[in-house]
Design an enzyme around this catalytic site. Structure first.
Site, PDB file in Angstrom:
ATOM      1  N   CYS A  74      -2.615  -1.192   3.074  1.00 15.68           N
ATOM      2  CA  CYS A  74      -2.369  -2.255   4.034  1.00 15.68           C
ATOM      3  C   CYS A  74      -3.161  -2.104   5.317  1.00 15.68           C
ATOM      4  O   CYS A  74      -2.873  -2.786   6.288  1.00 15.68           O
ATOM      5  CB  CYS A  74      -0.899  -2.230   4.368  1.00 15.68           C
TER       6      CYS A  74
HETATM    7  C1  LIG Z   1       1.614   1.759   0.923  1.00 15.83           C
HETATM    8  S1  LIG Z   1       1.129   3.180   0.037  1.00 15.83           S
HETATM    9  C2  LIG Z   1       2.205   3.111  -1.360  1.00 15.83           C
HETATM   10  C3  LIG Z   1       3.519   3.811  -1.176  1.00 15.83           C
HETATM   11  C4  LIG Z   1       4.338   3.987  -2.414  1.00 15.83           C
HETATM   12  N1  LIG Z   1       4.554   2.753  -3.126  1.00 15.83           N
HETATM   13  C5  LIG Z   1       5.686   4.634  -2.091  1.00 15.83           C
HETATM   14  O1  LIG Z   1       6.676   3.928  -2.044  1.00 15.83           O
HETATM   15  O2  LIG Z   1       5.721   5.852  -1.887  1.00 15.83           O
HETATM   16  C6  LIG Z   1      -0.425   2.672  -0.686  1.00 15.83           C
HETATM   17  C7  LIG Z   1      -1.011   3.736  -1.610  1.00 15.83           C
HETATM   18  O3  LIG Z   1      -2.177   3.225  -2.247  1.00 15.83           O
HETATM   19  C8  LIG Z   1      -3.005   4.341  -2.521  1.00 15.83           C
HETATM   20  N2  LIG Z   1      -4.382   3.907  -2.856  1.00 15.83           N
HETATM   21  C9  LIG Z   1      -5.370   3.502  -2.024  1.00 15.83           C
HETATM   22  N3  LIG Z   1      -6.476   3.182  -2.705  1.00 15.83           N
HETATM   23  C10 LIG Z   1      -6.194   3.391  -4.016  1.00 15.83           C
HETATM   24  C11 LIG Z   1      -6.938   3.238  -5.215  1.00 15.83           C
HETATM   25  N4  LIG Z   1      -8.207   2.811  -5.196  1.00 15.83           N
HETATM   26  N5  LIG Z   1      -6.341   3.557  -6.378  1.00 15.83           N
HETATM   27  C12 LIG Z   1      -5.071   3.993  -6.421  1.00 15.83           C
HETATM   28  N6  LIG Z   1      -4.295   4.148  -5.303  1.00 15.83           N
HETATM   29  C13 LIG Z   1      -4.864   3.848  -4.123  1.00 15.83           C
HETATM   30  C14 LIG Z   1      -2.911   5.145  -1.247  1.00 15.83           C
HETATM   31  O4  LIG Z   1      -3.311   6.484  -1.450  1.00 15.83           O
HETATM   32  C15 LIG Z   1      -1.418   5.006  -0.900  1.00 15.83           C
HETATM   33  O5  LIG Z   1      -0.670   6.083  -1.379  1.00 15.83           O
END
Ligand SMILES: C[S@@+](CC[C@H](N)C(=O)[O-])C[C@H]1O[C@@H](n2cnc3c(N)ncnc32)[C@H](O)[C@@H]1O
Length: 316
Positions: A74
């Site tokens: 985000c």
């Molecule tokens: C808002 S957090 C999600 C939190 C999670 N749903 C929780 O409740 O703990 C967004 C996540 O997307 C991951 N992310 C970013 N780019 C990504 C990618 N290309 N592939 C997979 N995950 C990714 C980040 O590392 C981060 O942990």
């Protein structure tokens, strides 16, 4: 034997969303993130899930499941973030849409920062709603505050929920359970009152720079916490800290010389609504800032649970 409905989780982090999904009765088949310590933490708490470490863009095939959940990053939308409306990170929702089209689950749930409803990002929100409904889903969205659902924290987030159109059903967001004329808000004391006041090594113990002192960072024991964030420098104050007073525009000060401190990562997890026995494993990837990061990134499990439980019974 009861057969549970299944879920696939993307952008999983340490699994705040998934802890809620599991409590709502789902079996999470697959999870994914790029942060090694997010995987370590998730696997320590939910060893039964197959967790793939690496970019979602590299996943070619997804298992079939009843539910797809995902909280894509985000940065562009959040108040503290970069505010670049078109930064590439904002297009990771296309990867979610790719999985949605491949799996065609009965329903999906997305969570993101509430800034997405602001006018400069509305085109991105509209595009998400369009591609999800083009994929064959009846889509609803709403901004929810975790404090209204029994979490000891003010945290406003947008939820986008879709039900596959062939069911002919429209999702109804869960009713608020906590607030005026309802159950009392869960307070900081309720959430962390049993923990030590000075947990050495578990809180970020550095100076409070000018930006930190530009606003009131403290809430009392009897209130829900301010929003838990992933950057420990910006973590709100523990109520053991002195009260803050306003000196002028963007300028606050402590009212006494007593020592102030930020919430520890373990307290942050409690204030997010993680269970008391949540494990932070010591691994090659663990560090104080990583522990804060995965917890601050998470969706409060009780909030995600409420949203998942409000889905109609379409799982048989
Ligand atoms: C808002 S957090 C999600 C939190 C999670 N749903 C929780 O409740 O703990 C967004 C996540 O997307 C991951 N992310 C970013 N780019 C990504 C990618 N290309 N592939 C997979 N995950 C990714 C980040 O590392 C981060 O942990």
């Amino acid at each position: 034997m009861i057969i549970k409905p299944t879920a696939v989780s993307l952008f999983t982090g340490c699994g705040g969303s998934d802890a809620g999904v599991i409590k709502a009765g789902f079996n999470v088949l697959m999870a994914n993130d790029i942060i090694p310590y997010a995987k370590d933490t998730y696997v320590a708490n939910h060893p039964e899930t197959h967790y793939i470490l690496g970019s979602v863009a590299d996943i070619e095939a997804f298992p079939k499941s009843d539910l797809l959940v995902g909280c894509y990053p985000c940065q562009g939308f959040s108040q503290g973030g970069l505010r670049k409306a078109d930064s590439t990170i904002n297009y990771l929702y296309l990867e979610f849409a790719r999985a949605l089209n491949a799996i065609k689950p009965k329903a999906f749930i997305v969570e993101n920062v509430s800034g997405m409803v602001r006018s400069n990002y509305k085109h991105l929100l509209d595009h998400q709603l369009k591609i999800f409904s083009d994929a064959g889903y009846d889509v609803k969205y709403k901004v929810l505050n975790a404090a209204h659902y029994g979490v000891a924290q003010e945290r406003k987030r947008i939820f986008i929920v879709g039900i596959r159109s062939d069911f002919g059903l429209t999702y109804q967001f869960p009713e608020i359970t906590h607030g005026p004329d309802l159950d009392a808000y869960v307070t900081i004391k309720d959430a962390i009152g049993d923990l030590p006041l000075w947990p050495e090594g578990e809180f970020y113990d550095y100076d409070f720079h000018w930006y930190y002192m530009s606003r009131d960072r403290r809430r009392d024991w009897s209130e829900p916490s301010k929003t838990i964030v992933s950057n420990p420098r910006h973590m709100p104050l523990h109520p053991v800290s002195p009260i803050m007073t306003k000196l002028g525009d963007d300028k606050w000060a402590f009212t006494t010389e007593d020592k102030a401190r930020r919430f520890s990562y373990r307290e942050a997890a409690r204030l997010q609504g993680f269970s008391k026995d949540f494990i932070f494993p010591e691994t090659l990837n663990s560090s104080l800032s990583m522990k804060y990061k995965v917890v601050g990134n998470a969706v409060p499990p009780p909030l995600f649970e409420a949203v998942a439980k409000a889905l109609p019974a379409i799982w048989d």
